[in-house]
Write a protein that holds these residues in place. Structure first.
Motif, PDB file in Angstrom:
ATOM      1  N   LEU A  53     -79.194  67.209-100.617  1.00 17.43           N
ATOM      2  CA  LEU A  53     -77.828  67.096-100.101  1.00 17.43           C
ATOM      3  C   LEU A  53     -76.997  66.112-100.916  1.00 17.43           C
ATOM      4  N   SER A  54     -77.646  65.123-101.483  1.00 18.18           N
ATOM      5  CA  SER A  54     -76.922  64.107-102.258  1.00 18.18           C
ATOM      6  C   SER A  54     -76.348  64.672-103.548  1.00 18.18           C
ATOM      7  N   GLN A  55     -76.941  65.729-104.089  1.00 18.12           N
ATOM      8  CA  GLN A  55     -76.452  66.296-105.346  1.00 18.12           C
ATOM      9  C   GLN A  55     -75.825  67.686-105.167  1.00 18.12           C
ATOM     10  N   ALA A  56     -75.796  68.194-103.923  1.00 24.41           N
ATOM     11  CA  ALA A  56     -75.233  69.527-103.671  1.00 24.41           C
ATOM     12  C   ALA A  56     -73.707  69.477-103.699  1.00 24.41           C
ATOM     13  N   ASP A  57     -73.086  70.648-103.810  1.00 25.12           N
ATOM     14  CA  ASP A  57     -71.624  70.759-103.781  1.00 25.12           C
ATOM     15  C   ASP A  57     -71.065  70.140-102.508  1.00 25.12           C
ATOM     16  N   ARG A  58     -69.994  69.361-102.671  1.00 26.54           N
ATOM     17  CA  ARG A  58     -69.273  68.810-101.527  1.00 26.54           C
ATOM     18  C   ARG A  58     -67.780  68.863-101.836  1.00 26.54           C
ATOM     19  N   PHE A  59     -66.995  68.954-100.808  1.00 26.78           N
ATOM     20  CA  PHE A  59     -65.555  69.091-100.940  1.00 26.78           C
ATOM     21  C   PHE A  59     -64.909  68.045-100.042  1.00 26.78           C
ATOM     22  N   ASP A 113     -65.058  79.410 -99.778  1.00 30.45           N
ATOM     23  CA  ASP A 113     -66.007  78.980-100.811  1.00 30.45           C
ATOM     24  C   ASP A 113     -65.912  77.471-101.023  1.00 30.45           C
ATOM     25  N   GLY A 114     -65.521  76.779 -99.941  1.00 30.63           N
ATOM     26  CA  GLY A 114     -65.387  75.329-100.033  1.00 30.63           C
ATOM     27  C   GLY A 114     -66.031  74.638 -98.855  1.00 30.63           C
ATOM     28  N   GLY A 115     -65.419  73.563 -98.393  1.00 28.45           N
ATOM     29  CA  GLY A 115     -65.991  72.769 -97.322  1.00 28.45           C
ATOM     30  C   GLY A 115     -65.876  73.433 -95.964  1.00 28.45           C
ATOM     31  N   TRP A 139     -61.649  73.932 -96.177  1.00 33.08           N
ATOM     32  CA  TRP A 139     -60.797  73.666 -97.326  1.00 33.08           C
ATOM     33  C   TRP A 139     -61.546  74.101 -98.576  1.00 33.08           C
ATOM     34  N   SER A 140     -60.810  74.721 -99.519  1.00 33.29           N
ATOM     35  CA  SER A 140     -61.415  75.226-100.747  1.00 33.29           C
ATOM     36  C   SER A 140     -60.589  74.782-101.941  1.00 33.29           C
TER      37      SER A 140
END
Length: 658
Positions: A331-337, A360-362, A419-420
Motif C-alpha cells: 500500500l505504501s508504494q501503490a497508486d494514490r490520488f 480510474d482515480g481515488g 477524483w481522477s
C-alpha cells in the motif's frame, strides 16, 4: 258562385252515403324477424349454424309485437330425433322480443328452431313461417380446480413448499378417464423425468401420484398435452403446472455446538483471505476468480479478519504479522490520488485498474474501509515488538496521508466519492446518507492533518437532517430512525460498523444501535413474509444485500428483491439479530450445506426460484462474516477501533456520544 259550391258539396255527400257498406276491410300486414340469437351467435336461415352453446337461452326479435298465445303454440325447438323440447317463454320490449329457456342441449347434436305460420302479430299480422337448423359445440375440457396435497392452488401463481412426494388432484368440468390423462401427461423435476401414476377419483377427477421423492426446492412441472383431444374428442388447451418442493431438511452435516459452528464458519471464511491473498501484495482479490485484480475495500475487511485469524488460532501471530507487513508495504508504494487509493489495483504492480467508466482515480469510500481496518490493526499490534512497531509507523503514515479535505471538491460542505487525474470530478458523486458510508465522515473528522469541519457532516452527509425518517414510517412493526423506506441492503448496517461500535453510538440524528437492529429485523420480517413468493424465503432463510445473483450483481433489498438470498446478510447481522441470524446459520449449514457450503465457507448467494447457486466468493461479502461474528462473540474489533484516540476525537467533534 257561393250557390254553385254548395250544390257541389251536397252532391259529394250524397255520393258518399250511397257507397256499399258491405265492402271488405283492408288486409292486415305481415310480421317479420329482425334477428335470432343463441348466446352470442346469430342464427341464419341459410348456411350452417355451428358451435352453438349448450345452455344459453334463445332470443327472437320481431319487428312488431306478437300475439303471445300464438307464439307459444307456433314456436318450437326440435331435437335431433325431431322431438319437440319442453321450453319456457318470456316476452319483453312490448312483446317484440321472445326469450325461450330450454333444457341443456346435448353436445355435438343437431336441433331445429321452427316458427310456424300459426304465429300472429298482436293486431293479427301474419307470419309466413321459417325454420333454423343449428348444431351444438363440443365443449372443451376445462380444469376447474387443482389441489396439491389436499390444498387448492392457483396454477397461474408460483406454488411453493409442496411435499417432496406430492399428490396432485385435478378436477375437470366433464368426465375424463385416468388412462387418457396418463397417456398425455409428463412430470419433470429439475429437468429430469419422474415416474408417476394417474388414479381415477370420480368421473371428473383424477389424481397424479408421484412415485419418487423429489429434491428439495426442486422446480417441477406436471404437464398434460393438448393432444389428449385425440383420445377424448374434446378440445383441451393443455396444462403446465409448475411447483416447487419444500426443503430437504435432512441434516447435511453432523450437529455440533453453536460455538463450534461459529468458529468453523469464521475459519472457513477466513481461508478466503489467506488462500486468495495475492502472492505479491497479500491483498484480497476482488473475487476468487479475479487473478491480479485486488480490492481496497475488501482488503480492508481482510486485514481485520487476519486479527481474528490470529486470535482464533487459525494462523500464528507471526504468520499474521508477516502478511500484514506485506500488505502495508504494498500500500505504501501503490497508486494514490491525494492519499486515496483506487477501488481496484493490480496486485503485482500497485497500478490502478479502472473500476468503471471515468473511475480510474481515488475512491474515498473504499479507502475509508481500508483505513478502518488499518487503524484496527494498529491498535492490535504491539509497539514493543520491533517488526510490529515498524508496521504501526507505516500505518500511521498511510492514514495521515489521506487528504480527506481535498475530496470536498474545493471546500464544499460535502465529501465526494471519486477524483481522477484524467477526469477530475467528472463523476461528481456526493457521499450523502443514509447508506454504508458513515465511516468516511467519521474518519475525515478524525484526521489531524486533512480534517473536515463538522458542517461537512451535518450539511453534506445528513443533508441538514434530510436523511432522518421524520414521518416515522414503520415496516413490519419496526421504525428506522434514518431513511423512510425498509432500510436498503443490509451492508448499510455492516461496512461502517466493522470497527465503529454502534452499541452506544448516538448523535443528533439517530441511535445507531436502534437503526441497525431495526434495519436487520425489517429485512428478516420481509423475507419471512415473502410478498413476491420466491422459493426458499422464510424466517430461517433470509438476508438481502449486495451480491452476485442469477441475473448479475445487484444491491438486493426489500425494494430491489430479485429472489436472491446472500448468506453474509443474515450472518453479518448477528450482533443485531442473534436469534434470527443463528437460525439462518443453522439453515444454511445443516439444511442447504450440501449445495451452499464450500472450501471457503458459504458461497456468495443463491436463488432457488431460478435453480441457481453461486460458485463464487467475494471479498467484500466474506470479510463482514468473519468480523461481525467476532464482534458478536468478543467485541474484539469494536474495542480495538474505538480505542483509537483520533477516532474518539473525531466522534466528539461530530457531537457523537459513544
Amino acid at each position: 258562385m257561393r250557390k254553385m259550391l254548395f250544390i257541389l258539396s251536397f252532391a259529394i255527400i250524397l255520393l258518399s252515403c250511397s257507397k256499399d257498406n258491405n265492402d271488405p276491410e283492408l288486409t292486415p300486414g305481415e310480421i317479420s324477424i329482425s334477428y335470432v340469437y343463441i348466446g352470442e351467435v346469430e342464427l341464419k336461415t341459410t348456411g350452417s349454424n355451428d358451435d352453438i352453446v349448450l345452455n344459453e337461452p334463445l332470443e327472437i326479435r320481431f319487428d312488431l309485437a306478437v300475439n303471445t298465445v300464438s307464439a307459444e303454440s307456433g314456436i318450437s325447438i326440435l331435437d335431433d330425433n325431431n322431438q319437440e323440447m319442453d321450453v319456457d317463454f318470456s316476452f319483453f320490449s312490448g312483446n317484440k322480443l321472445v326469450k325461450i329457456d330450454h333444457p341443456e342441449f346435448a353436445e355435438n347434436s343437431s336441433y331445429k328452431l321452427r316458427i310456424s305460420n300459426e304465429l300472429k302479430g298482436e293486431n293479427d299480422e301474419t307470419f309466413a313461417g321459417v325454420e333454423y337448423t343449428f348444431k351444438t359445440l363440443i365443449p372443451p375440457l376445462v380444469l376447474d380446480a387443482v389441489l396439491i396435497d389436499g390444498k387448492e392452488v392457483n396454477p397461474a401463481t408460483r406454488i411453493l413448499n409442496t411435499n417432496r412426494k406430492p399428490i396432485i388432484e385435478l378436477q375437470f368440468n366433464s368426465s375424463v378417464g385416468a388412462s387418457d390423462v396418463f397417456s398425455s401427461s409428463s412430470l419433470k423435476s429439475n429437468g429430469s423425468s419422474v415416474s408417476f401414476n394417474i388414479n381415477q377419483v370420480d368421473d371428473k377427477t383424477v389424481s397424479c401420484v408421484v412415485l419418487e421423492t423429489l429434491d428439495g426446492f426442486a422446480k417441477s412441472q406436471f404437464s398434460i398435452s393438448s393432444t389428449i383431444e385425440n383420445r377424448i374428442g374434446k378440445p383441451f388447451d393443455g396444462l403446465d403446472l409448475n411447483f416447487y418442493t419444500e426443503a430437504d431438511t435432512t441434516p447435511k452435516f453432523p450437529l455440533i455446538p453453536d460455538e463450534d459452528l461459529l468458529t468453523l464458519v469464521q475459519q472457513q471464511t477466513f481461508k478466503y483471505f489467506w488462500d486468495f491473498g495475492h502472492p505479491v501484495s497479500g491483498m484480497a482479490r476482488e473475487r476468487n476468480s479475479s487473478g491480479n485484480t485486488v480490492t481496497i475495500g475488501g482488503s480492508g475487511f481482510g486485514v481485520m479478519s487476519i486479527i481474528v485469524g490470529i486470535e482464533r488460532g487459525f494462523i500464528t501471530r507471526q504468520e499474521g504479522v508477516d502478511r500484514l507487513e506485506t500488505i502495508v508495504n504494498f500500500l505504501s508504494q501503490a497508486d494514490r490520488f491525494h492519499g486515496v487509493w483506487p477501488h481496484w489495483m493490480n496486485g503485482e504492480t500497485g497500478k490502478t485498474i479502472p473500476f468503471s467508466s471515468n473511475d480510474d482515480g481515488g475512491d474515498l469510500v473504499e479507502t475509508a474501509f481500508m483505513i478502518q481496518g488499518l487503524l484496527t490493526v494498529r491498535q492490535y499490534l504491539n509497539s514493543g515488538v520491533p517488526k510490529e512497531a515498524n508496521i504501526i509507523d507505516k500505518i500511521n503514515a498511510l492514514w495521515e496521508a489521506v487528504e480527506w479535505n481535498w475530496y470536498t471538491q474545493g471546500g464544499q460542505d460535502v465529501l465526494y466519492w471519486h477524483w481522477s487525474p484524467n477526469y477530475g470530478w467528472e463523476k461528481n458523486h456526493q457521499i450523502t446518507g443514509w447508506n454504508e458510508a458513515l465511516i468516511i465522515y467519521v474518519l475525515a473528522a478524525s484526521s489531524s492533518i486533512y480534517t473536515v469541519d463538522a458542517d461537512v457532516y451535518t450539511k453534506g452527509w445528513s443533508r441538514n437532517g434530510a436523511m432522518v425518517n421524520t414521518g416515522g414510517n414503520s415496516y413490519y412493526g419496526y421504525t428506522l430512525p434514518l431513511r423512510n423506506d425498509m432500510g436498503g441492503p443490509l451492508f448499510f448496517s455492516h461496512y461502517s460498523f466493522l470497527g465503529l461500535d454502534p452499541r452506544n453510538l448516538s448523535d443528533q440524528f439517530a441511535n445507531y444501535w436502534e437503526q441497525n437492529v431495526n434495519h436487520s429485523k425489517i429485512n428478516h420480517a420481509y423475507c419471512a413474509d415473502n410478498p413476491q413468493k420466491y422459493v426458499s424465503y422464510s424466517d430461517q432463510c433470509w438476508g438481502l444485500t449486495a451480491s452476485d445473483g442469477f441475473s448479475g450483481y445487484s444491491a438486493h433489498s426489500p425494494n430491489n428483491d430479485r429472489g436472491v438470498i446472500t448468506p453474509t446478510a443474515a450472518l453479518s447481522s448477528i450482533p443485531y439479530t442473534p436469534d434470527e441470524s443463528m437460525e439462518a446459520l443453522h439453515y444454511f449449514y445443516y439444511t442447504l450445506g450440501d449445495q451452499l457450503w464450500g472450501e471457503y465457507g458459504f458461497y456468495d448467494a443463491f436463488d432457488y426460484t431460478n435453480g441457481w447457486v453461486a460458485s463464487s466468493y467475494l471479498a467484500i461479502d466474506q470479510g463482514p462474516i468473519v468480523v461481525m461474528i467476532e464482534n458478536y462473540r468478543t467485541n474484539l474489533l469494536w474495542d480495538l477501533f474505538m480505542s483509537c484516540p483520533e477516532v474518539q476525537a473525531g466522534l466528539t467533534k461530530l457531537e457523537f456520544t459513544y
